[in-house]
Design an enzyme around this catalytic site. Structure first.
Site, short mmCIF file in Angstrom:
data_model
loop_
_atom_site.label_atom_id
_atom_site.label_comp_id
_atom_site.label_asym_id
_atom_site.label_seq_id
_atom_site.Cartn_x
_atom_site.Cartn_y
_atom_site.Cartn_z
N GLY A 20 0.93 -1.22 0.00
CA GLY A 20 -0.12 0.05 0.04
C GLY A 20 0.79 1.18 -0.05
O GLY A 20 1.49 1.60 0.99
N CYS A 288 -11.22 9.60 6.38
CA CYS A 288 -11.16 8.87 7.74
C CYS A 288 -12.40 9.08 8.71
O CYS A 288 -12.84 8.19 8.88
CB CYS A 288 -9.93 9.12 8.53
SG CYS A 288 -8.36 8.65 7.59
N1 LIG Z 1 -5.19 8.88 4.72
C1 LIG Z 1 -4.82 9.23 5.89
O1 LIG Z 1 -4.56 10.34 6.63
C2 LIG Z 1 -4.90 8.12 7.02
C3 LIG Z 1 -4.48 8.32 8.31
C4 LIG Z 1 -4.26 7.26 9.07
C5 LIG Z 1 -4.83 5.81 8.77
N2 LIG Z 1 -5.17 5.73 7.64
C6 LIG Z 1 -5.85 4.34 7.21
O2 LIG Z 1 -4.81 3.83 6.50
C7 LIG Z 1 -5.10 2.98 5.36
C8 LIG Z 1 -4.70 3.45 3.99
O3 LIG Z 1 -4.97 4.71 3.59
P1 LIG Z 1 -4.53 5.58 2.52
O4 LIG Z 1 -5.26 7.01 2.85
O5 LIG Z 1 -3.15 5.62 2.49
O6 LIG Z 1 -5.11 4.92 1.35
P2 LIG Z 1 -4.85 5.04 -0.03
O7 LIG Z 1 -5.79 4.73 -0.94
O8 LIG Z 1 -4.10 6.13 -0.33
O9 LIG Z 1 -3.50 3.96 -0.37
C9 LIG Z 1 -3.93 2.43 -0.28
C10 LIG Z 1 -3.15 1.68 -1.17
O10 LIG Z 1 -3.11 0.48 -1.33
C11 LIG Z 1 -3.30 -0.10 -2.43
N3 LIG Z 1 -3.47 -1.52 -2.32
C12 LIG Z 1 -5.01 -1.97 -2.05
N4 LIG Z 1 -4.97 -3.37 -2.11
C13 LIG Z 1 -3.96 -3.80 -2.33
C14 LIG Z 1 -3.26 -5.13 -2.68
N5 LIG Z 1 -4.00 -6.03 -2.36
N6 LIG Z 1 -1.72 -5.11 -3.10
C15 LIG Z 1 -1.15 -4.00 -3.25
N7 LIG Z 1 -1.66 -2.64 -3.06
C16 LIG Z 1 -3.00 -2.76 -2.61
C17 LIG Z 1 -3.88 0.81 -3.59
O11 LIG Z 1 -3.77 0.55 -4.81
C18 LIG Z 1 -3.71 2.23 -2.87
O12 LIG Z 1 -2.38 2.47 -3.46
C19 LIG Z 1 -6.77 2.98 5.59
O13 LIG Z 1 -7.15 2.06 6.45
C20 LIG Z 1 -6.96 4.50 6.40
O14 LIG Z 1 -8.17 4.44 6.76
C21 LIG Z 1 -5.35 6.96 6.73
O1 LIG Z 2 -11.13 22.41 14.48
C1 LIG Z 2 -11.11 21.41 13.28
C2 LIG Z 2 -10.42 20.75 12.90
C3 LIG Z 2 -10.27 19.92 11.81
N1 LIG Z 2 -11.38 20.23 10.97
C4 LIG Z 2 -11.82 19.49 9.88
O2 LIG Z 2 -11.70 18.14 9.81
C5 LIG Z 2 -11.24 17.35 9.10
C6 LIG Z 2 -10.30 16.36 9.28
O3 LIG Z 2 -9.08 17.19 9.75
P1 LIG Z 2 -7.76 16.46 10.16
O4 LIG Z 2 -8.21 15.83 11.40
O5 LIG Z 2 -6.81 17.38 10.59
O6 LIG Z 2 -7.01 15.71 8.98
P2 LIG Z 2 -7.20 14.12 8.91
O7 LIG Z 2 -6.07 13.75 7.63
O8 LIG Z 2 -8.71 13.47 8.41
O9 LIG Z 2 -6.84 13.21 10.17
C7 LIG Z 2 -7.61 12.52 10.88
O10 LIG Z 2 -7.95 11.21 10.34
C8 LIG Z 2 -6.54 10.38 10.14
C9 LIG Z 2 -6.72 9.28 9.58
O11 LIG Z 2 -7.60 8.31 10.29
C10 LIG Z 2 -6.08 10.54 11.46
O12 LIG Z 2 -4.68 9.61 11.60
C11 LIG Z 2 -5.69 11.79 12.13
O13 LIG Z 2 -5.20 11.66 13.60
C12 LIG Z 2 -6.88 12.49 12.24
O14 LIG Z 2 -6.73 13.83 12.71
C13 LIG Z 2 -10.85 18.55 8.07
O15 LIG Z 2 -11.96 18.58 6.98
C14 LIG Z 2 -10.87 19.75 8.69
O16 LIG Z 2 -10.73 20.87 7.88
C15 LIG Z 2 -12.60 21.30 11.31
O17 LIG Z 2 -13.65 21.43 10.88
N2 LIG Z 2 -12.28 21.72 12.67
#
Ligand SMILES: NC(=O)c1ccc[n+]([C@@H]2O[C@H](COP(=O)([O-])OP(=O)(O)OC[C@H]3O[C@@H](n4cnc5c(N)ncnc54)[C@H](O)[C@@H]3O)[C@@H](O)[C@H]2O)c1
Ligand SMILES: O=c1ccn([C@@H]2O[C@H](COP(=O)(O)OP(=O)(O)O[C@H]3O[C@H](CO)[C@@H](O)[C@H](O)[C@H]3O)[C@@H](O)[C@H]2O)c(=O)[nH]1
Length: 486
Positions: A20, A288
């Site tokens: 991923g 998320c």
């Molecule tokens: N985006 C965030 O800020 C954030 C923060 C914390 C946790 N998470 C969690 O982390 C996880 C990943 O989120 P993301 O935003 O990086 O997703 P994303 O969609 O950006 O990336 C996931 C990647 O996994 C790849 N993938 C899927 N199945 C696969 C497989 N079988 N083999 C190889 N590659 C494969 C996809 O092609 C994709 O590029 C999710 O569970 C999400 O909830 C996301």
């Molecule tokens: O006071 C605030 C703070 C945030 N937001 C909104 O809330 C959303 C989420 O913001 P933020 O949490 O900063 O960004 P994410 O990247 O979605 O991060 C959240 O989701 C991730 C995925 O799970 C977690 O890892 C992080 O800890 C968690 O903050 C955005 O639309 C922000 O504009 C507000 O409206 N008011």
């Protein structure tokens, strides 16, 4: 599990693979590679396009835009950080395999619209079992329903080669987009869950030792697997709950003359409450919060706790209401019709400093205004038109087929001033810093009168805008005397 001793645990020469290469896998592994130069890190994906972008010589073309990320990749790529589509080869060679695949809300079948779909994780577990001929630590990095580690463990056990042992850990990621690199450099905590058995404790110690290369031991929390998996969902639910709480109060402020920023400051100054995540907005977005709360709601229902489910569901309901309330407020302020009117939308990303548009409130507002027959002119410093259209379609169901003249009524512009040219209103969707320094005199001169401003992020200088002549409406603030209540 709080007594894991990591003294003397070695990480030199470790081979790490991550399945991923998305918003989490890419930045997280780049930072591990930077902070642990003796560890080799290979980031894998089935998407050739994504891997090619990670390998692009031009660092502006990386698939994820994050402040500071290009510098980390520049330092590590080709040294001890590699991006590849050879999932099987890199997994076979690895000591530790992170699984950081997407876990979207299910769109069909049992739990449709609520449960998280873990099919990508299951597929990874099958691949890992099939290609592995040495023992490995499997790290669940994706956000998952509680008990998913058990699913992974069972799939691995049922498919593994004889003599091959796996330890499954939960290590949820807490980075926020836009600040991912800083969050990874200095995490509030690193959470590692494992089985309370000798092999599980050894695996936890090994992963903790990797993080301990730059994160203080006291910030590394070790728990059992289920506490770790659940804590990730709960952390997001608590954060989103604070936003829905302040947004609910923003409506009351608008009716009463209180100012939501002043209320948030007064309330957040209590150290038991704290100041963060109390910014009223037109609604939270991102990939998320909604997904993870829906997942929590589904789990509560599945475990026979309807009151718990209803409690958390309200966080989502309030967010939906806030987005609708903002869009409806725009229409009612503009004499109850925006048909044929031009509206400049400033920002489309779900927050500043990211190009990510998943679940952005801007898409919801766009859909509402398009249904009201408005002409939207959108400017975002980082988001291009195809990404906007794709989100409008994926999350809001707006397509050229069901939205007449979408191509002419939803147009992306190269600057804020271009978007404002001939517009009846401008509306701030994303809190990009550059919006504070727009030449609003020029914007006003180029707009139809009365010219409206709808600040969905509370980032503009409202007194100045009113002095220029704008009719100004702000989430959670009293409106100008000449304006109707939003
Ligand atoms: N985006 C965030 O800020 C954030 C923060 C914390 C946790 N998470 C969690 O982390 C996880 C990943 O989120 P993301 O935003 O990086 O997703 P994303 O969609 O950006 O990336 C996931 C990647 O996994 C790849 N993938 C899927 N199945 C696969 C497989 N079988 N083999 C190889 N590659 C494969 C996809 O092609 C994709 O590029 C999710 O569970 C999400 O909830 C996301
Ligand atoms: O006071 C605030 C703070 C945030 N937001 C909104 O809330 C959303 C989420 O913001 P933020 O949490 O900063 O960004 P994410 O990247 O979605 O991060 C959240 O989701 C991730 C995925 O799970 C977690 O890892 C992080 O800890 C968690 O903050 C955005 O639309 C922000 O504009 C507000 O409206 N008011």
């Amino acid at each position: 599990m709080s007594d894991i001793d990591i003294t003397g645990v070695k990480i030199d020469g470790l081979k790490v693979a991550c399945i991923g290469a998305g918003y989490v896998g890419g930045p997280t592994m780049a930072v591990i590679a930077m902070k642990c130069p003796t560890v080799t890190v290979t980031v894998l994906d089935i998407s050739e396009e994504r891997i090619a972008a990670w390998n692009d010589e031009d660092l502006d073309n990386l698939p994820v835009y994050e402040p500071g990320l290009a510098a980390v990749v520049a330092e590590t790529r080709g040294r001890n950080l590699f991006f590849s589509t050879d999932v099987e080869g890199a997994v076979a060679a690895a000591d530790i395999v992170f699984v950081s695949v997407n876990t979207p809300t299910k769109l069909h079948g049992v739990g449709k619209g609520r449960a998280a779909d873990v099919k990508n994780l299951e597929a990874c577990a099958r691949t890992i079992a099939r290609v592995s001929s040495s023992n490995k630590i499997i790290v669940e990095k994706s956000t998952v329903p509680i008990k998913t580690a058990e699913t992974i463990r069972r799939v691995l056990e049922a498919n593994k080669r004889p003599g091959c042992e796996f330890s499954v850990l939960s290590n949820p990621e807490f980075l926020a987009e836009g600040t991912a690199v800083d969050d990874l450099f200095e995490p509030s905590r690193v959470l590692i869950g494992g089985e309370d058995k000798p092999a599980g404790r050894t695996a936890v110690a090994q992963l903790a030792a990797v993080y301990n290369n730059w994160v203080a031991r006291e910030r590394i929390i070790t728990t059992n697997l289920w506490s770790s998996e659940l804590s990730k969902l709960v952390a997001n639910a608590f954060l989103a709950q604070r936003i829905s709480s302040i947004n609910s109060i923003s409506a009351l402020c608008e009716r009463t003359g209180a100012d939501v920023s002043e209320v948030a400051r007064a309330v957040g100054s209590d150290h038991r409450i704290g100041p963060n995540f109390l910014k009223a907005s037109l609604g939270f977005g991102g990939s998320c919060f909604q997904k993870d709360i829906l997942n929590l709601v589904y789990l509560a229902e599945r475990f026979g706790l309807p009151e718990v489910a209803a409690y958390w569901e309200q966080v989502i309901a309030m967010n939906e209401w806030q987005k609708r309330r903002f869009a409806e407020g725009m229409v009612s302020s503009m004499f109850n019709s925006v048909s044929g009117k031009r509206i400049a939308l400033l920002g489309f990303a779900f927050k500043k400093d990211t190009a990510d548009v998943r679940e952005t409130a801007a898409a919801y507002v766009s859909k509402f205004l398009l249904e009201e027959r408005a002409h939207l002119r959108v400017y975002d410093p980082k988001v291009r038109l195809p990404a906007m259209l794709s989100e409008l379609d994926y999350t809001c169901g707006v397509t050229p087929e069901n939205c007449p003249d979408l191509a002419t009524r939803f147009v992306s512009c190269a600057s804020a001033l271009e978007a404002c040219d001939g517009a009846d209103a401008l509306a701030v969707m994303t809190e990009w810093d550059e919006f504070a320094s727009i030449d609003f005199e020029a914007a006003f001169a180029a707009m139809r009168k009365p010219a409206f401003v709808f600040d969905g992020r509370n980032v503009l200088d409202h007194a100045k805008l009113r002095a220029i002549g704008f009719q100004v409406y702000v989430i959670g603030k009293p409106t100008s005397p000449s304006a109707t209540v939003m």
